[in-house]
Design an enzyme around this catalytic site. Structure first.
Site, PDB file in Angstrom:
ATOM      1  N   ASP A 195      64.318  24.761  64.313  1.00 46.67           N
ATOM      2  CA  ASP A 195      63.102  23.933  64.267  1.00 46.67           C
ATOM      3  C   ASP A 195      62.194  24.259  65.440  1.00 46.67           C
ATOM      4  OD1 ASP A 195      61.417  22.092  63.220  1.00 46.67           O
ATOM      5  OD2 ASP A 195      62.742  20.374  63.451  1.00 46.67           O
ATOM      6  N   HIS A 333      58.691  22.054  52.100  1.00 44.01           N
ATOM      7  CA  HIS A 333      58.227  21.231  53.229  1.00 44.01           C
ATOM      8  C   HIS A 333      57.140  21.931  54.052  1.00 44.01           C
ATOM      9  CE1 HIS A 333      58.330  18.285  56.371  1.00 44.01           C
ATOM     10  NE2 HIS A 333      58.763  19.140  57.263  1.00 44.01           N
TER      11      HIS A 333
HETATM   12  C1  HEM Z   1      63.860  14.307  59.145  1.00 43.90           C
HETATM   13  C2  HEM Z   1      62.711  14.751  58.651  1.00 43.90           C
HETATM   14  C3  HEM Z   1      62.223  16.164  58.825  1.00 43.90           C
HETATM   15  C4  HEM Z   1      62.924  17.323  58.874  1.00 43.90           C
HETATM   16  C5  HEM Z   1      64.436  17.520  58.768  1.00 43.90           C
HETATM   17  C6  HEM Z   1      61.969  18.397  59.064  1.00 43.90           C
HETATM   18  C7  HEM Z   1      62.311  19.748  59.175  1.00 43.90           C
HETATM   19  C8  HEM Z   1      61.417  20.771  59.373  1.00 43.90           C
HETATM   20  C9  HEM Z   1      61.773  22.160  59.494  1.00 43.90           C
HETATM   21  C10 HEM Z   1      63.190  22.729  59.421  1.00 43.90           C
HETATM   22  C11 HEM Z   1      60.629  22.858  59.681  1.00 43.90           C
HETATM   23  C12 HEM Z   1      60.509  24.381  59.842  1.00 43.90           C
HETATM   24  C13 HEM Z   1      60.533  24.764  61.284  1.00 43.90           C
HETATM   25  C14 HEM Z   1      59.173  25.048  61.874  1.00 43.90           C
HETATM   26  O1  HEM Z   1      58.287  25.585  61.190  1.00 43.90           O
HETATM   27  O2  HEM Z   1      58.984  24.715  63.055  1.00 43.90           O
HETATM   28  C15 HEM Z   1      59.541  21.900  59.691  1.00 43.90           C
HETATM   29  C16 HEM Z   1      58.213  22.217  59.863  1.00 43.90           C
HETATM   30  C17 HEM Z   1      57.195  21.301  59.832  1.00 43.90           C
HETATM   31  N1  HEM Z   1      57.281  19.959  59.605  1.00 43.90           N
HETATM   32 FE1  HEM Z   1      58.973  18.915  59.307  1.00 43.90          FE
HETATM   33  N2  HEM Z   1      60.691  17.865  59.098  1.00 43.90           N
HETATM   34  C18 HEM Z   1      60.808  16.508  58.969  1.00 43.90           C
HETATM   35  C19 HEM Z   1      59.769  15.594  58.953  1.00 43.90           C
HETATM   36  C20 HEM Z   1      58.435  15.919  59.051  1.00 43.90           C
HETATM   37  C21 HEM Z   1      57.358  14.981  58.979  1.00 43.90           C
HETATM   38  C22 HEM Z   1      57.497  13.470  58.772  1.00 43.90           C
HETATM   39  C23 HEM Z   1      56.207  15.688  59.133  1.00 43.90           C
HETATM   40  C24 HEM Z   1      54.797  15.226  59.121  1.00 43.90           C
HETATM   41  C25 HEM Z   1      54.247  14.471  58.242  1.00 43.90           C
HETATM   42  C26 HEM Z   1      56.571  17.070  59.305  1.00 43.90           C
HETATM   43  C27 HEM Z   1      55.691  18.098  59.517  1.00 43.90           C
HETATM   44  C28 HEM Z   1      56.032  19.415  59.676  1.00 43.90           C
HETATM   45  C29 HEM Z   1      55.072  20.461  59.976  1.00 43.90           C
HETATM   46  C30 HEM Z   1      53.570  20.298  60.146  1.00 43.90           C
HETATM   47  C31 HEM Z   1      55.801  21.651  60.052  1.00 43.90           C
HETATM   48  C32 HEM Z   1      55.257  23.050  60.384  1.00 43.90           C
HETATM   49  C33 HEM Z   1      54.749  23.727  59.169  1.00 43.90           C
HETATM   50  C34 HEM Z   1      54.161  25.077  59.566  1.00 43.90           C
HETATM   51  O3  HEM Z   1      53.358  25.106  60.496  1.00 43.90           O
HETATM   52  O4  HEM Z   1      54.513  26.082  58.944  1.00 43.90           O
HETATM   53  N3  HEM Z   1      57.933  17.180  59.238  1.00 43.90           N
HETATM   54  N4  HEM Z   1      60.044  20.648  59.488  1.00 43.90           N
END
Ligand code: HEM
Length: 373
Positions: A195, A333
């Site tokens: 992450d 996601h």
């Molecule tokens: C327990 C809940 C969540 C998990 C397990 C999770 C997990 C992840 C993972 C594994 C990544 C990819 C790693 C990375 O690109 O840095 C990611 C990216 C991201 N997540 Fe989450 N996430 C969660 C909740 C959220 C929430 C609530 C939001 C916002 C509404 C969010 C927004 C984002 C954004 C903006 C990215 C980057 C996308 C990109 O720039 O490519 N996440 N998340």
């Protein structure tokens, strides 16, 4: 809006770059009980707030410490502070920040956010922990190298606000602590995915973004700076502030893995285990290693996942016109939260950039605290 060079002495340290360096972090949510007293004690507290400039200096210190292969960690503690709308109103701070979600508060949004709960007499109440349904005026975000450093900092803050004495001006509503994960889990969220790979670079701050780490104008993150579309209407005191969203999300780790095991994607040449891993990768948009499925759709590539020069170098390009989800589903996601080149709009993906967020995570063994500014 202001095009000046960023004033790093006026910006809180958790907002830009990697944010406050931390191995552990405590969120101390408070209610103001005595307004006049709080206002005078707050001026004593302000010098403790770590700015972006100070954090830059501290990161250099950490870097030098590592380069010189010194043992242990650099001792560090830092606090940042944020207020809710009800906190600002209670303190008599005038001016409309022009953000409906902020003004209403997250409790009002709980149902549309999909948070489980129940409706009685037409009123929706989420199943949040009790503390978060109470009146919260503000939060101290305290980060440090170890529990001892953070506890000491919190003790100093409580002392300033007279907590436990006749001079008390706040009381604790609730607090949450998150710790860095160690060993195998280091840098991974609880389902096991690497992450913190993708965050926007900020023009004027991040001088050398990684390839594909698209940059945005500072005003998408900092109030009243270049790019803040509502900047002119916000009060002057809001300059260089940001909106902090705190989400307290529990992850059902064994259940998630059972779901993947029971529902593998069946494809010729893939074993059942590989099919399960593929389902997980298509839900997230990345393999557990961090490798983007837009680049490597059927098999993980651990070297790619670990390489910051390549692990953000993709744009979902072309797929939307062809309604093509063969490499990465639209609902993955990372594609939902940052659709990259899926939506074009002047100037430079404006419709996407204005919705970008800077993520700040604190993870601990049993829970995951995700702070989104
Ligand atoms: C327990 C809940 C969540 C998990 C397990 C999770 C997990 C992840 C993972 C594994 C990544 C990819 C790693 C990375 O690109 O840095 C990611 C990216 C991201 N997540 Fe989450 N996430 C969660 C909740 C959220 C929430 C609530 C939001 C916002 C509404 C969010 C927004 C984002 C954004 C903006 C990215 C980057 C996308 C990109 O720039 O490519 N996440 N998340």
């Amino acid at each position: 809006m202001s095009n000046d060079t960023l004033d790093l002495d006026n910006i809180q340290g958790d907002i830009l770059g990697g944010g406050l360096p931390k191995k552990t972090e405590t969120f101390y949510f408070f209610e103001v009980t005595k307004v006049d007293r709080f206002r005078s004690q707050f001026s004593e507290f302000v010098p403790l707030v770590k700015t972006a400039a100070q954090v830059n200096g501290h990161r250099e210190e950490i870097y030098a410490h590592k380069q010189q292969k010194k043992p242990g960690l650099v001792t560090f503690a830092a606090v940042n502070v944020a207020f809710s709308q009800s906190g600002l109103s209670k303190l008599g701070i005038q001016g409309d920040l022009k953000d409906k979600a902020f003004t209403a508060g997250q409790l009002k949004d709980a149902q549309s956010l999909g948070d489980p709960g129940s409706t009685t007499d037409g009123k929706y109440t989420p199943d949040w922990e009790a503390g978060f349904k109470k009146e919260i005026h503000g939060v101290f975000v305290i980060a440090g190298d170890c529990h001892g450093s953070v506890t000491k900092e919190l003790h100093q803050i409580k002392h300033i606000f007279g907590v436990g004495t006749a001079h008390q001006s706040i009381h604790e509503v609730t607090h949450v602590r998150g710790d860095d994960r160690l060993g195998e889990g280091h840098k991974k969220e609880h389902f096991g995915w690497l992450d913190g790979i993708s965050n926007p670079a900020i023009d004027g701050f991040d001088e050398a973004p990684f390839p594909g780490q698209d940059s945005i104008k500072p005003g998408f993150v900092l109030a009243k700076r270049d790019g803040d579309i509502r900047g002119q209407d916000r009060p002057d005191w809001a300059i260089d502030g940001s909106f902090l969203t705190f989400r307290y999300l529990f992850q059902r780790v064994p259940e998630f893995h059972s779901f993947l095991e029971e529902n593998p994607i069946i494809l010729p040449g893939l074993s059942r285990k590989e099919g399960s891993e593929l389902l997980g990768a298509r839900l997230v948009g990345r393999w557990k290693s961090g490798a983007p499925i837009d680049v490597t759709p059927l098999h993980d590539d651990k070297e790619l996942g670990a390489d910051p020069q390549r692990n953000n170098l993709f744009e979902f390009k072309g797929s939307i016109e062809a309604n093509d989800q063969s490499r990465c589903p639209f609902a993955a996601h990372i594609r939902k939260t940052y659709p990259r080149a899926d939506l074009e709009g002047p100037p430079k993906n404006f419709n996407i950039d204005k919705n970008r967020i800077v993520r700040r995570y604190s993870v601990s063994f049993a829970l995951s605290v995700r702070v989104l500014y």
